[in-house]
Structures are given as C-alpha cells and as structure tokens.
Design a protein around this motif. Structure first.
Motif, short mmCIF file in Angstrom:
data_model
loop_
_atom_site.label_atom_id
_atom_site.label_comp_id
_atom_site.label_asym_id
_atom_site.label_seq_id
_atom_site.Cartn_x
_atom_site.Cartn_y
_atom_site.Cartn_z
N GLN A 80 0.83 -1.21 0.00
CA GLN A 80 0.00 0.00 0.00
C GLN A 80 0.87 1.26 0.00
O GLN A 80 0.57 2.23 -0.70
N GLU A 137 -3.49 2.37 7.37
CA GLU A 137 -4.05 2.99 6.17
C GLU A 137 -4.37 4.46 6.41
O GLU A 137 -4.18 5.30 5.53
N ILE A 147 -6.51 2.11 -3.16
CA ILE A 147 -5.36 1.51 -2.49
C ILE A 147 -5.63 1.28 -1.01
O ILE A 147 -5.19 0.28 -0.43
#
Length: 560
Positions: A422, A491, A544
């Motif tokens: 990522q 994330e 993503i």
C-alpha cells in the motif's frame, strides 16, 4: 594492552550492557558474559557481520559445537546464558588450546595476518587503506576528513575491527603483490574480487542480548560440523588433501569453502599490520594488504544472505545467487525479500536467508515465543568503477514479528506485505500526480534517474509508523480484531501522509496548470490539467486504502 595485542584478555571490544554500562574488555569476557551484553559498540553497520563471522561465532561454534536439533537449540535458549561447563569450554579454547593464536601483533603468527609479509616493491601503505570512509589510493570518499598524506594511528581495538572488516568487505581489482607469491607479477596481483561479504545482501538476526544474537545466528546442522572444517586460526589442522594454501603465508588459492567455520573466517586478503610505539601504547600506522584466497562461489549454506532464484538459468549460471540490497530504501521496503519463505512457484524471485527460515521453523515448534523481540540488521556496500572503490554504505535495522516467518501460516505475513504494498502504491500514485502536474504546466515528467520524487518523501514520513507497526505486531498473537485495527491505523497514516504530499504538490503548481494543455499520443488527444490530475490521484488512493475513512479527503477531492 600487552605489546603482542592479546585479544583474549586485552581491552579490544566495547560493549553496551543490558543495564546501560559501557565497558571495554577482552574476547573471553565478552563471550562468557554474553547474556549481559545488550549490543556491541561498533563504528559502522558493516562491522557487525565482520566481527560475528570472523571472530565471535566461529569461536563459539568450534568450542561448543552446533546444535543438531531444534530441541537442542531451544534448550540453549531456555538457559539464557552459557552454562558453567560451556564457560569452561570457552575458557579452555581461548587460553590453553588456542590462546597463542589470538595475538594481534605476534611476531610469528599474528591473528588473521601473515607474519613477516612484505610487498614485492618493499613499500607499505597508510593504515587508512583498511578504512573505506578514509581517502586511500583510488578510493577517495567525497567527505573524507583525511587525505592519503595524513597519518592515521589506529588503536589495537580499532585495528582489530578494521582488519576483520577488510577480510569481509575489501574492494576488488589490483592489490599489492606479496613477496613469495608466485602469482604476483610486476609488483601486483590483478583480478581480485571483493571480500566475501561484499558480494552479499547481509541479513543478521539479533536478539535481546549478545548470547541470543549468537544463538540466532547459529545454524542447526543435523550432522554437526564437517570433521575437516577448521577456522583460520587452526588452519594447520586442515587436511592437506584439501589443497588450500596456508593463510599464514603469502600464497593464495581459488577454492570453495570447506565448511561453515572455513566460510565464516575465510581469509580473502593477506594482511600485515605495522605498529609504532606512542606514549599511549602501540598504534597501527601502516599496513600491507595483498591478494588472499578467492571464494569460487558463495555456497547456498551461507547463513547471512537472501537469494535471487532463477527458474531457468542460462548455461553456466547458478540457479540461486546472493541477492544484494538496494540503496535508498528502508529495510521495511524490502520485506518482500525478508519474508520470502518459499521458492517462487513459477518464474524468478527472492528467497530469504537460511537463518530467517530457521527462525520460522523454531517458532512453529514453539522453540521461540510468539512475542519474542526479534530484530534484523541489514547492511551492504555498493562498489563502483570495477568494484575498486566504495560508493555507498547501506545499513538499517528492523523489528520483525517471528509469527510472520511461519511457513505454513501466512496470515500475519500477508497482512504485513499488504501494508508495504500500500505504501509503495501510494508512492507511485504521488509520482504520477507529480508528472501529470508537470505536463499540465507545460513541462515534461521527471526523468527516472533524476530529481527527488514525492514517493521518496512519503516513504521517509512513513518510516517511524511502519517500525512502530512491526514492533506492535510482535505481540498481536491470534487476535484478528487487533490486527484489523492495526491495519486501519496504518491505512489512515498512509492516507494522511499521501494527502499532505499531494496538497503540497497542488499548491506548488503554477496557475497555467489549472488551464492545462493537450498532448497527442498514438493519435489520441490527452488533456492534462491540475483538477483532473488531483481527481485521478484521490480516486486511486481510495482504491489503495479501502479501510481508511474518506471523510478527511472528501473536501480535497471536491475542491479539485
């Protein structure tokens, strides 16, 4: 220190103990008290594997033998230190058995050197040739504080470390011809490869203290060490039928390693240290570095490197070759190699080191606890101009969850590699945004090998976050919810960092990028403008990072 440079009892190794105390002591005290040593105090990252391989590990392995089963290895770990009988074995080994072989300045048999070694031209060179960061000969670092004309005085402790470093990492090409070496011509020897470590991407697992680090770097060998395998200081005990030259003489040979001890202590150079007396004691001021033994190939049993596997090698090419590190990347960006526990099913790819695979097997047998504080040190040198000069040094350390090394259970490994992927994808999206903005402003994309890319800044900003994530995952156990929370937090961090970089790029774009321009490619017209580029970027970022909330980005996307 004694005039002969006694390594066993002299003050040659500096340690940082588990209580924070810094002390300098001899080899015997460091090993017998290894459980109290947090780490070794070393000048450069590339020194750790040189010291481990050429001195610490082979002494322990030769004196005590290697574990033959995982159970035996686990028993050593559970003790947490060398037993009283093992301490006695180490003491006997370093004193009565081989004590006279560990003297740095011995007239007849100096440690890891050739007594009486002379150059064909009779000259000696500055001790700076042992230190890659100091200008010497063709190796002229940009920021060297000394020139070749300056005198460098090395203490015995410094000289020991740089001597071992030269055996592992010395540059290639032309070396001084040694008197008595029939292969030396016109005062020199050509065609020398780099030291054995210079051909590897070195990976060293480290534990909570030196004792555990030594154990983590000890391969489990069901058949034990080969009977003919001897370290360099016991070369006279090797079988004459092996055909190797004595490392205590000027002659050398090209040969494979005879075993693990021979490989670890391989004498890739013939060296002699020359001393002068000062008010502070003996100092090494000159050195002679000549050609040494050449390793015909790195055996697949080498414990300290990852591998590049080739499914269909060309004629004469090995199927598996050492995989070197890439400069400009943090160690966590190479987790795809460190965690490659199986050979590629199809095609070419990486294969991790023997020791990391062994650690995974030990975890599978519960010989290592799931929350063990495993660390990994990676290092390497980049050579230039026929490998005759050092262009760059690579060094990094990384916490690594042992559960990620389980070959049969890849749930944690998959999650970690997804996090790395990522970050890489977000970096590429930023680079694409930057290139589109350059086109919209009337320029060209950034050349592949020039300039600083936004992705580099992103990776740097995520470095601490990734290390904190890896350290936290050491204790995740089988808690799926905790792992998911960690992934969400990751994330969110990636998105926040990527958005900051994107906003900086958009703010720096000139007004004409808003209007943009049209380019023709393959008969089609492509419109480049800042608003379109931003929209593409934010859409890609959402793809993503599916677990991250998008509330913080929605305003930016709408404005674009």
């Amino acid at each position: 220190m004694d005039a002969d440079g006694d390594l066993v009892h002299g003050a040659v190794l500096t340690t940082v103990d588990t209580d924070g105390t810094v002390r300098t002591t001899g080899l015997l005290n460091v090993l017998t008290g290894a459980h109290t040593v947090r780490r070794l105090e070393l000048p450069v990252p590339t020194m750790l594997p040189a010291l481990l391989r050429h001195l610490l590990l082979p002494v322990v392995l030769d004196a005590l033998g290697v574990p033959r089963t995982r159970q035996e290895w686990a028993q050593r770990l559970q003790r947490g230190r060398f037993s009283d009988s093992e301490v006695q074995q180490l003491t006997d080994y370093l004193e009565s058995r081989y004590g006279d072989r560990f003297r740095l300045f011995d007239d007849k048999r100096p440690f890891a050197q050739v007594g009486g070694l002379e150059a064909l031209n009779g000259e000696t060179k500055s001790a700076a040739q042992l230190v890659p960061s100091i200008a010497s000969g063709n190796n002229v670092p940009l920021f060297s504080v000394l020139t070749e004309g300056d005198e460098l005085l090395l203490t015995p402790a410094q000289a020991l470390l740089w001597l071992l470093h030269a055996h592992g990492w010395d540059t290639a090409a032309i070396k001084t011809g040694a008197a008595g070496d029939p292969q030396a011509k016109n005062g020199k020897t050509v065609g020398n490869p780099t030291g054995p470590l210079g051909q590897l991407g070195v990976i060293v697992p480290v534990g909570a203290n030196l004792f555990e680090t030594l154990l983590l770097n000890t391969p489990i060998l069901p058949d034990g060490l080969h009977p003919a395998d001897r370290p360099q200081w016991a070369w006279d005990e090797r079988l004459a039928s092996l055909g190797s030259k004595a490392p205590a003489g000027p002659e050398w040979s090209s040969r494979p390693a005879a075993g693990l001890l021979d490989l670890l202590t391989f004498q890739a150079r013939r060296i002699r240290l020359l001393t002068i007396e000062t008010e502070q004691g003996p100092r090494v001021h000159r050195a002679i570095v000549c050609a040494g033994d050449r390793l015909t190939e790195t055996p697949e049993s080498d414990p300290h490197t990852a591998w590049s596997h080739t499914a269909k090698p060309k004629a004469g090419q090995r199927q598996r070759r050492p995989r070197r590190h890439v400069s400009g990347r943090s160690a966590w960006q190479g987790l795809g190699t460190l965690l490659a526990l199986a050979l590629p099913v199809e095609g070419d790819g990486p294969y991790t080191s023997l020791l990391l695979r062994q650690i995974g097997d030990l975890r599978a047998d519960d010989a290592l606890p799931a929350d063990y504080p495993l660390g990994v040190e990676i290092c390497g040198l980049e050579y230039g101009n026929q490998s005759a000069v050092v262009e760059n040094s690579i060094g990094d350390s990384l916490p690594l969850p042992v559960a990620s090394l389980l070959a049969e259970d890849d749930w944690l490994r998959t999650a970690i590699l997804e996090c790395v992927s990522q970050a890489d994808q977000a970096g590429r999206a930023l680079d694409n945004l930057n290139n589109d903005l350059r086109r919209a402003a009337g320029g060209d994309p950034l050349p592949r090998d020039r300039g600083q890319r936004p992705s580099s800044r992103l990776m740097h900003s995520l470095d601490t976050t990734m290390r904190r994530l890896l350290a936290g995952l050491r204790t995740v156990g089988d808690d799926d919810d905790r792992l998911e929370r960690a992934q969400v937090a990751w994330e969110l961090s990636v998105r926040a960092a990527a958005v900051r970089e994107a906003e900086a790029l958009l703010a720096a774009a000139p007004p004409r990028a808003v209007v943009g321009r049209v380019e023709k490619s393959n008969g089609k017209e492509i419109v480049y403008r800042s608003g379109k580029a931003a929209g593409i970027f934010y859409k890609k970022l959402t793809e993503i990072l599916p677990l991250a909330t998008v509330d913080g980005a929605s305003n930016g996307e709408a404005a674009a």
